[in-house]
Design a protein around this motif. Structure first.
Motif, PDB file in Angstrom:
ATOM      1  N   PHE B  75      14.131  12.358  47.454  1.00 21.71           N
ATOM      2  CA  PHE B  75      13.968  11.819  48.818  1.00 21.71           C
ATOM      3  C   PHE B  75      14.796  12.614  49.821  1.00 21.71           C
ATOM      4  O   PHE B  75      14.313  13.015  50.884  1.00 21.71           O
ATOM      5  N   MET B  78      13.534  16.004  50.499  1.00 22.13           N
ATOM      6  CA  MET B  78      12.338  16.003  51.331  1.00 22.13           C
ATOM      7  C   MET B  78      12.682  15.747  52.800  1.00 22.13           C
ATOM      8  O   MET B  78      12.069  16.325  53.690  1.00 22.13           O
ATOM      9  N   THR B  79      13.635  14.872  53.056  1.00 25.70           N
ATOM     10  CA  THR B  79      13.854  14.431  54.438  1.00 25.70           C
ATOM     11  C   THR B  79      14.867  15.291  55.194  1.00 25.70           C
ATOM     12  O   THR B  79      14.651  15.603  56.361  1.00 25.70           O
ATOM     13  N   VAL B  82      13.749  18.452  56.940  1.00 23.01           N
ATOM     14  CA  VAL B  82      12.911  18.144  58.099  1.00 23.01           C
ATOM     15  C   VAL B  82      13.786  17.785  59.295  1.00 23.01           C
ATOM     16  O   VAL B  82      13.537  18.226  60.428  1.00 23.01           O
ATOM     17  N   HIS B  85      15.296  20.879  60.642  1.00 20.97           N
ATOM     18  CA  HIS B  85      14.266  21.637  61.364  1.00 20.97           C
ATOM     19  C   HIS B  85      14.057  21.068  62.767  1.00 20.97           C
ATOM     20  O   HIS B  85      13.966  21.825  63.747  1.00 20.97           O
ATOM     21  N   LEU B  86      14.025  19.725  62.857  1.00 13.10           N
ATOM     22  CA  LEU B  86      13.789  19.114  64.170  1.00 13.10           C
ATOM     23  C   LEU B  86      14.947  19.374  65.114  1.00 13.10           C
ATOM     24  O   LEU B  86      14.737  19.680  66.301  1.00 13.10           O
ATOM     25  N   ARG B  89      14.728  22.944  66.273  1.00 12.70           N
ATOM     26  CA  ARG B  89      13.641  23.157  67.229  1.00 12.70           C
ATOM     27  C   ARG B  89      14.006  22.594  68.609  1.00 12.70           C
ATOM     28  O   ARG B  89      13.737  23.204  69.634  1.00 12.70           O
ATOM     29  N   LEU B  90      14.675  21.437  68.576  1.00 12.60           N
ATOM     30  CA  LEU B  90      15.102  20.822  69.837  1.00 12.60           C
ATOM     31  C   LEU B  90      16.113  21.722  70.530  1.00 12.60           C
ATOM     32  O   LEU B  90      16.059  21.905  71.754  1.00 12.60           O
ATOM     33  N   THR B  93      14.339  24.568  72.215  1.00 13.13           N
ATOM     34  CA  THR B  93      13.571  24.257  73.421  1.00 13.13           C
ATOM     35  C   THR B  93      14.458  23.801  74.570  1.00 13.13           C
ATOM     36  O   THR B  93      14.066  23.927  75.723  1.00 13.13           O
ATOM     37  N   THR B  94      15.638  23.255  74.283  1.00 13.65           N
ATOM     38  CA  THR B  94      16.430  22.689  75.375  1.00 13.65           C
ATOM     39  C   THR B  94      17.551  23.605  75.848  1.00 13.65           C
ATOM     40  O   THR B  94      17.979  23.495  76.989  1.00 13.65           O
ATOM     41  N   GLY B 117       6.312  22.345  73.461  1.00 16.28           N
ATOM     42  CA  GLY B 117       7.237  21.205  73.478  1.00 16.28           C
ATOM     43  C   GLY B 117       7.408  20.612  74.843  1.00 16.28           C
ATOM     44  O   GLY B 117       7.326  21.198  75.856  1.00 16.28           O
TER      45      GLY B 117
END
Lengths: 337, 117
Positions: B75, B78-79, B82, B85-86, B89-90, B93-94, B117
């Motif tokens: 678990f 898997m999480t 991610v 990654h988020l 990515r944030l 973009t910011t 985004g």
């Protein structure tokens, strides 16, 4: 109707209403009207005397009017000129006094507490022994905590569920943006603000969420349904399910989430669950928190269908908590469900 | 004898997990930029957790509880990537001053992500 309205405006309530709305009561206005209107002429006096007297009266009245006006002005502006300064000082002094009083009360209460671990303490009474020794037999729940919170003390848990519901209602009142009262551009702006920087339609997240959300929801349901057998129950399972829903919302956005969870869903599920709970357990308020023998048999402890009402109450609490979590998240984020 | 070997193995794995955890925490506090910190924090989420839970699984032996620990590892693996990654990515973009403190290979990818985004 008109007479009724006049009556209302003359009454105390009407005057209070006007006062709260415009900042002054009708009393001022009526006084002004009286002062402004000419006095009834005294017919018997000669013309010249009458004119002289009226002149004098007028001047006096004008003077009085000015004086009254000045008084009114002083009273009206007092609140914003000297009053605010006074209130600020009084506020600080009262706040400090209140804090000191609270500290004194709390310290006094702490000082008189019985020592920790003393066997003669009032908390070591028959209640705990009764719960531990007879709890499983009487409630049918292997998980003694579930037996306590949903059977012996079920009316406390009703209060807890209502606290959550009340919290979400307060947030709803404060933060909800009504769609009817705001125009389209404002809504578009809100929408843009909401997800300006957030990654939209992230493929990695969506793939993982597609895999995980069913598992998370299943786990939540498992925790709720086994609340009377193993540790867990409505509150924890509901929180897990709410987290799963929030995860789905974050991955796929509001459009997809609204297909299965709207404001109506929240209303229906919360109200039905809370009503079911209240109907089945609120008799405790009238029986002095006494436990009544349940019509439903307790069954064999350890089976899913056992422990009387506890599994069903767990389901109700879980649904309320799940909906509340999700609603709080969406309300704080978007101002709507 | 087998007990001693099991204990030693479990202790070894737990200590390794502890080392990774300490390294990761140090990294989170010592690095200056968010992207570097993600790198350090992801270490704990994956390798540190794996070593720790391996130590626990070896100590427990064949049980339902150790199966649960295996599921936990799956678990988390898997999480947590991610989540990293988020965050990355944030940050991409910011952060407007991103190119001041790191080298960006090609502008196309960044522009594409920013447009999305």
């Amino acid at each position: 109707m008109a007479r009724k309205n006049e009556h209302y405006e003359e009454s105390l309530l009407g005057r209070l209403d006007r006062w709260t709305q415009s900042g002054e009561s009708g009393l001022d206005q009526r006084m002004m009207d009286d002062l402004a209107s000419p006095p009834p002429p005294a017919a018997s006096l000669p013309q010249k005397e009458l004119e002289r007297r009226m002149d004098r009266d007028d001047r006096m009245k004008h003077h009085m009017l000015l004086q009254e006006q000045a008084t009114y002005d002083r009273i009206r502006t007092w609140g914003s000129v000297r009053g605010s300064r006074f209130f600020r000082r009084a506020y600080i002094v009262l706040a400090v006094l209140f804090c000191l009083a609270l500290i004194a009360v709390l310290l006094r209460a702490t000082a008189t507490l019985p020592p920790f671990g003393n066997p003669d303490n009032p908390m070591h009474n028959d209640v705990a022994r009764r719960y531990i020794e007879d709890g499983m037999e009487e409630t049918g729940a292997v998980n003694l905590v579930a037996g306590m919170i949903l059977d012996y003390r079920a009316f406390d848990t009703l209060g807890e569920s209502n606290v959550l519901f009340t919290a979400v209602c307060a947030v709803l009142i404060l933060l909800r943006i009504s769609k009817e009262h705001s125009d389209a551009t404002a809504m578009l702006e809100l929408e843009a603000d909401d997800r300006m920087y957030e990654p939209q339609d992230d493929l990695i997240l969506q793939t993982m969420v597609r895999l995980l959300v069913p598992l998370i929801l299943l786990f939540g349901i498992y925790v709720i349904l086994n609340g009377h057998i193993s540790p867990g129950g409505g509150f924890s399972g509901g929180a897990v399910m709410g987290a799963g829903l929030i995860l789905y919302l974050n991955a796929f956005g509001f459009e997809k989430a609204e297909r299965f969870f709207t404001f109506r869903t929240f209303q229906t599920v919360s109200v039905i669950s809370l009503s079911f709970y209240a109907l089945s357990k609120s008799y405790s308020f009238f029986t002095g928190a006494n436990h009544l023998p349940s019509i439903i048999q307790t069954g064999i402890p350890g089976k899913i269908f056992s422990a009387g009402l506890i599994p069903y109450l767990n389901i109700a609490v879980g649904l309320v908590v799940c909906c509340t979590m999700y609603a709080l998240y969406t309300l704080f984020r978007k101002g709507d469900l | 004898m087998s007990d001693i070997i099991r204990f030693l193995l479990s202790a070894l794995f737990t200590l390794a997990g502890l080392f990774v955890t300490i390294t990761s925490v140090l990294g989170v506090f010592r690095f200056r930029y968010a992207l570097n910190r993600i790198h350090a924090a992801a270490l704990l989420d994956t390798l540190g957790i794996l070593f720790m839970l391996l130590g626990i699984i070896i100590a427990l032996g064949f049980q339902v509880a150790s199966l649960k620990a295996v599921i936990l590892v799956v678990f988390l693996w898997m999480t947590s990537p991610v989540a990293s990654h988020l965050i990355g990515r944030l940050q991409l973009t910011t952060d407007e001053h991103l190119s001041e403190h790191m080298e960006i290979e090609s502008g196309d990818m960044l522009e594409e992500i920013k447009k999305e985004g």
